[in-house]
Design an enzyme around this catalytic site. Structure first.
Site, PDB file in Angstrom:
ATOM      1  N   THR A 233       0.734  -1.164  -0.092  1.00  0.00           N
ATOM      2  CA  THR A 233       0.038   0.065  -0.053  1.00  0.00           C
ATOM      3  C   THR A 233       0.870   1.353   0.011  1.00  0.00           C
ATOM      4  O   THR A 233       2.143   1.121   0.504  1.00  0.00           O
ATOM      5  CB  THR A 233      -1.016  -0.052   1.251  1.00  0.00           C
ATOM      6  N   ARG A 234       0.344   2.339  -0.499  1.00  0.00           N
ATOM      7  CA  ARG A 234       0.912   3.638  -0.739  1.00  0.00           C
ATOM      8  C   ARG A 234      -0.111   4.706  -0.061  1.00  0.00           C
ATOM      9  O   ARG A 234       0.014   5.900  -0.008  1.00  0.00           O
ATOM     10  CB  ARG A 234       1.165   3.786  -2.103  1.00  0.00           C
TER      11      ARG A 234
ATOM     12  N   HIS B 111      -8.908   2.668   3.150  1.00  0.00           N
ATOM     13  CA  HIS B 111     -10.435   2.813   3.203  1.00  0.00           C
ATOM     14  C   HIS B 111     -10.973   1.473   3.245  1.00  0.00           C
ATOM     15  O   HIS B 111     -10.450   0.398   3.306  1.00  0.00           O
ATOM     16  CB  HIS B 111     -10.738   3.618   2.061  1.00  0.00           C
TER      17      HIS B 111
ATOM     18  N   HIS C 199      -9.792  -1.365   0.824  1.00  0.00           N
ATOM     19  CA  HIS C 199      -8.562  -2.084   1.202  1.00  0.00           C
ATOM     20  C   HIS C 199      -9.015  -3.137   2.056  1.00  0.00           C
ATOM     21  O   HIS C 199      -8.439  -4.086   1.922  1.00  0.00           O
ATOM     22  CB  HIS C 199      -7.477  -0.974   1.725  1.00  0.00           C
TER      23      HIS C 199
ATOM     24  N   ARG D 104      -6.715  -3.401  -8.996  1.00  0.00           N
ATOM     25  CA  ARG D 104      -7.243  -2.863 -10.283  1.00  0.00           C
ATOM     26  C   ARG D 104      -5.972  -1.800 -10.287  1.00  0.00           C
ATOM     27  O   ARG D 104      -5.354  -1.254  -9.485  1.00  0.00           O
ATOM     28  CB  ARG D 104      -8.221  -1.891 -10.306  1.00  0.00           C
TER      29      ARG D 104
ATOM     30  N   HIS E 138      -2.611  -2.085 -10.669  1.00  0.00           N
ATOM     31  CA  HIS E 138      -1.426  -2.065  -9.652  1.00  0.00           C
ATOM     32  C   HIS E 138      -0.316  -1.463 -10.373  1.00  0.00           C
ATOM     33  O   HIS E 138       0.136  -1.713 -11.409  1.00  0.00           O
ATOM     34  CB  HIS E 138      -1.437  -3.578  -9.355  1.00  0.00           C
ATOM     35  N   ALA E 139       0.161  -0.592  -9.418  1.00  0.00           N
ATOM     36  CA  ALA E 139       1.555   0.030  -9.880  1.00  0.00           C
ATOM     37  C   ALA E 139       1.414   0.916 -11.241  1.00  0.00           C
ATOM     38  O   ALA E 139       2.272   1.075 -11.933  1.00  0.00           O
ATOM     39  CB  ALA E 139       2.759  -0.848  -9.972  1.00  0.00           C
TER      40      ALA E 139
END
Lengths: 72, 382
Positions: free
Chosen positions: B192-193, B197, B200, B286, B288-289
């Protein structure tokens, strides 16, 4: 003999094929069995020798984990 | 049983304290090179084995292999180049066989044993890793600004720099001992960054239903203006874990890492890093990165089909939302209701609400988490 089917990357298969020719293995199958035997022996030796961490290292890590509240 | 390290053996390249004193005493005789934040983070990750089996920065053969095949030359999956760049001036002073003292923020952080200095094609690098050469992409922009040469060679990490988060950081060796001590055979990792919420939380709890433990990894490091500060993310997660997760089922530990925003390729890299920590499963959501609109919504999930030999199981999730029809959290795979009954969780809306000092709607964020965030005078990076 047990028959198993596994998926391996295409690039690895091509390397096995080339290598089998170069070292005179009868087939990719024969080479794979040889490599598996070798690899399994090495892993067993690694496990027996406990190469990863010594007891002292594990104790030191446990101590840190306790001091940080990760372990009771 | 936790995952075997990538490549079979956990790397440890940390300079022993007794050698460190000798090195520092003789450092005037060594070549010295200042490195940036990305390289420093990579150096630490090599040192502690987060990047096992890498023992240093890639040489030209390995770089070509990673760019063209997404694998190291021994066929092991590896998708992100871990490289150290230098400019023309540094190239003139460094030769093969040299030992170079790496410095970050004026402090010694590592030793590099130079095995190769080589030129590389920045355009090819960008095209392969980021699938674009658009300079507006932050990863492309960084590659284009890098020096024209790369240095390949093994390293030893010197843990000198303190950032105040030492008590939140566990090495792969430590997490492996911890997971064993807790009796966890299956562990799902979540990167996580952001502050947590409800979306998550539901992804994490759904995954945790099927495994023994949840390993939450906030990424600590360079952030942009308006992002939540690192300490805010950690405190928000502590509230969530302590109040809403079963005791003993979660480990939170930071990862120091510079994001590349390489979407699908980086998702594989993140999974490999978690495999080295001992995780058996990795959550991929969804985009990701991703960044901007460079990658498809679920492209970072689709790429895993090319790596049946990765050694860590990806768990793919669709976007969670609150559905008034369902009367709770749901996602598009399991919710039968119309879109107008759904409340999608918006990071922008949550941020706007918190920046006004207001607790966001309960369908998006838990009040307790929001109050923890609001207890900070300024939760955002300025």
């Amino acid at each position: 003999m047990r028959k198993v089917s596994i998926e391996i990357p295409e690039t690895l298969y091509r390397r096995l094929e080339a290598l089998a020719g170069r070292i005179g293995a009868g087939s990719v199958y024969e080479l794979v069995v040889d490599l598996l035997r070798e690899g399994v022996s090495r892993l067993e030796e690694d496990l027996d020798s406990g190469h990863e961490l010594s007891e002292e290292e594990v104790s030191r890590i446990r101590e840190r984990l306790r001091s940080l509240g990760y372990l009771d | 049983m936790v995952s075997r390290p990538h490549g079979g053996r956990l790397v440890r390249r940390v300079l022993p304290r007794d050698r460190l004193e000798d090195i520092l005493r003789d450092s005037r005789g060594l070549h010295q090179l200042d490195v940036d934040d990305t390289i420093y983070r990579d150096l630490e990750n090599i040192g502690y084995g987060v990047y096992s089996p890498l023992t240093g920065f890639l040489d030209s053969v390995e770089l070509e292999s990673v760019l063209l095949t997404m694998r190291l030359s021994n066929d092991l999956p590896w998708t992100i180049p871990i490289v150290l760049d230098i400019d023309e001036e540094a190239r003139r002073s460094i030769g093969i066989g040299d030992t170079v003292l790496l410095r970050y923020g004026g402090q010694p952080v590592g030793l590099l044993m130079v095995e190769e200095v080589y030129r590389y094609d920045k355009r090819l690098y960008a095209e392969k890793v980021f699938k674009t050469t658009d300079p507006a992409h932050p990863g492309v922009a960084r590659v284009m600004s890098m020096g024209d040469y790369l240095v390949g060679g093994s390293v030893e990490y010197i843990p000198m720099v303190r950032d105040g988060y030492e008590d939140y950081f566990l090495t792969p060796m430590e997490t492996r001992v911890l997971f064993r001590e807790r009796g966890w055979e299956t562990v799902v990792a979540f990167q996580t960054r952001n502050v947590p919420h409800l979306g998550h939380e539901y992804v994490q709890k759904t995954a945790l239903t099927f495994v023994d433990g949840l390993f939450i990894n906030p990424v600590i490091g360079r952030k942009k203006r308006g992002d939540f500060r690192d300490e805010v993310i950690l405190e928000a997660y502590k509230t969530l874990i302590n109040r809403f997760y079963p005791r003993g089922s979660v480990v939170m530990s930071i990862v120091r890492y510079a994001m590349r925003y390489a979407g699908p390729r980086e998702a594989i890299h993140h999974a490999v890093m978690r495999k080295n920590f001992g995780a058996t499963h990795f959550i991929v959501g969804r985009d990701h990165a991703g960044v901007g609109n460079y990658y498809g919504r679920y492209e970072a999930q689709e790429i895993f089909s090319e790596f049946p030999d990765l050694g860590i199981t990806p768990l793919f999730f669709r976007e969670f939302f609150y559905c008034r029809g369902c009367g709770g959290m749901s996602n598009e795979k399991i919710c039968p209701h119309d879109r107008d009954l759904r409340i999608y969780i918006s990071g922008t809306r949550i941020r706007e609400s918190l920046s006004r000092g207001v607790v966001p709607p309960g369908e998006m964020m838990r009040r307790e988490v929001a109050e923890t965030i609001l207890s900070f005078e300024n939760p955002f990076v300025e």
